[in-house]
Design a protein around this motif. Sequence first.
Motif, short mmCIF file in Angstrom:
data_model
loop_
_atom_site.label_atom_id
_atom_site.label_comp_id
_atom_site.label_asym_id
_atom_site.label_seq_id
_atom_site.Cartn_x
_atom_site.Cartn_y
_atom_site.Cartn_z
N ILE A 168 -32.70 55.85 36.25
CA ILE A 168 -33.45 57.02 35.69
C ILE A 168 -34.81 57.00 36.81
O ILE A 168 -35.49 56.20 35.82
CB ILE A 168 -33.04 57.25 34.74
N SER A 169 -35.74 57.43 38.29
CA SER A 169 -36.51 57.80 38.30
C SER A 169 -37.69 58.81 38.31
O SER A 169 -36.60 60.35 37.97
CB SER A 169 -36.54 57.32 39.94
N VAL A 170 -38.37 59.69 38.03
CA VAL A 170 -39.17 60.82 37.90
C VAL A 170 -40.51 59.92 39.26
O VAL A 170 -40.48 58.98 39.61
CB VAL A 170 -39.99 61.26 36.59
N PHE B 40 -36.60 54.38 35.32
CA PHE B 40 -36.34 53.47 33.61
C PHE B 40 -35.51 52.52 34.31
O PHE B 40 -34.62 53.47 34.88
CB PHE B 40 -36.01 54.58 32.57
N ILE B 41 -34.90 50.99 34.43
CA ILE B 41 -34.40 50.67 34.69
C ILE B 41 -33.17 49.71 33.55
O ILE B 41 -34.06 49.64 32.87
CB ILE B 41 -34.74 49.01 35.22
N SER B 42 -31.54 49.98 33.01
CA SER B 42 -30.80 49.21 32.62
C SER B 42 -31.15 48.26 32.70
O SER B 42 -31.36 47.86 33.69
CB SER B 42 -29.35 50.02 33.30
N ARG C 220 -40.98 50.93 34.93
CA ARG C 220 -41.58 50.38 36.18
C ARG C 220 -42.10 51.52 36.71
O ARG C 220 -41.62 52.61 37.35
CB ARG C 220 -40.61 49.86 37.34
N LYS C 221 -43.78 50.96 37.47
CA LYS C 221 -44.48 52.47 38.22
C LYS C 221 -44.67 51.63 39.44
O LYS C 221 -45.40 50.72 39.37
CB LYS C 221 -45.74 51.92 37.28
N GLY C 222 -44.29 52.72 40.28
CA GLY C 222 -44.27 52.16 41.33
C GLY C 222 -45.38 53.29 42.56
O GLY C 222 -46.29 54.07 41.49
N ALA C 223 -45.42 53.22 43.28
CA ALA C 223 -46.43 53.65 44.22
C ALA C 223 -46.46 55.34 44.43
O ALA C 223 -47.32 55.94 44.07
CB ALA C 223 -46.88 53.13 45.74
N VAL D 254 -37.50 54.93 45.35
CA VAL D 254 -36.28 55.07 44.38
C VAL D 254 -34.70 54.55 44.57
O VAL D 254 -34.56 54.01 44.00
CB VAL D 254 -36.15 56.62 44.25
N VAL D 255 -34.70 54.19 46.24
CA VAL D 255 -33.53 53.86 47.36
C VAL D 255 -33.99 51.95 47.12
O VAL D 255 -33.13 51.49 46.43
CB VAL D 255 -33.23 54.07 48.14
N SER D 256 -35.45 51.89 46.75
CA SER D 256 -35.42 50.37 47.58
C SER D 256 -35.37 50.12 46.27
O SER D 256 -34.56 48.49 46.05
CB SER D 256 -36.84 50.25 47.88
N VAL D 257 -36.19 50.30 44.69
CA VAL D 257 -35.59 50.02 43.35
C VAL D 257 -34.84 49.34 43.07
O VAL D 257 -34.29 48.70 42.47
CB VAL D 257 -36.91 50.54 43.01
N ALA D 258 -33.52 50.61 43.30
CA ALA D 258 -31.56 50.75 43.35
C ALA D 258 -31.48 49.73 43.95
O ALA D 258 -30.67 48.44 43.31
CB ALA D 258 -31.50 52.17 43.18
N SER D 259 -32.02 49.42 45.02
CA SER D 259 -30.96 48.21 45.62
C SER D 259 -31.29 46.56 45.49
O SER D 259 -31.01 46.06 45.50
CB SER D 259 -31.68 48.09 47.30
N GLN D 260 -32.45 46.31 44.47
CA GLN D 260 -32.99 45.09 44.01
C GLN D 260 -33.33 45.24 42.46
O GLN D 260 -33.71 44.47 41.87
CB GLN D 260 -34.90 45.41 44.56
#
Length: 175
Positions: free
Chosen positions: A151-153, A141-143, A133-136, A17-23
């Motif tokens: 928003i990540s689940v 949900f990316i704005s 985005r589906k991750g591992a 989640v932090v990596s996605v938000a950072s990128q």
Amino acid sequence: MRIEINEKGSEAFYREVVSVASQYRFILKDHRRKIRDFFRYYKGMIVLGTVFLIMVVLMMIFWGVETMEIVAAVLLAIGVAFSAVFLSSLNKAKNAMMSDERPSVVVLDDVGVELSKGSQVVRLGWDNIAVVRKGAESLSFISADQTGLVISVDKRYADGITAWLYDNKPQVEIV
């Protein structure tokens, strides 16, 4: 669709989640961009930079000090320091998320997706979601705007959410 989340996610989930938000800015430019594990990346940069810094210092000790070696040593030290500071900020963000004990509620409806944690509520309308985005470890949900809202689940809810998205057909790209 309403999902109540009472359990905490894994450390791998929060790292992703932090990596996605950072990128997120890179993701906005290229929705299919591979997500880097910034934790591993910056740890590698620190190790590699430190090894090269030690090599330059040893060269200065054994072969004499020259201006270019001083410049290289200073630049390497600055690069290692910046990497360490950025890695520290990533760890602080991850630890802050992991320490949050509040239960979460994710709601998907005709208007958009909403994440509630007690009195704190974040809502993204379907017209403001650039990509899902589906991750591992997560589904995010990316704005679409530059606010960086994500928003990540946890991945255990991904199948149900994607099924809901296909059934209700909001105009969002799923990668």
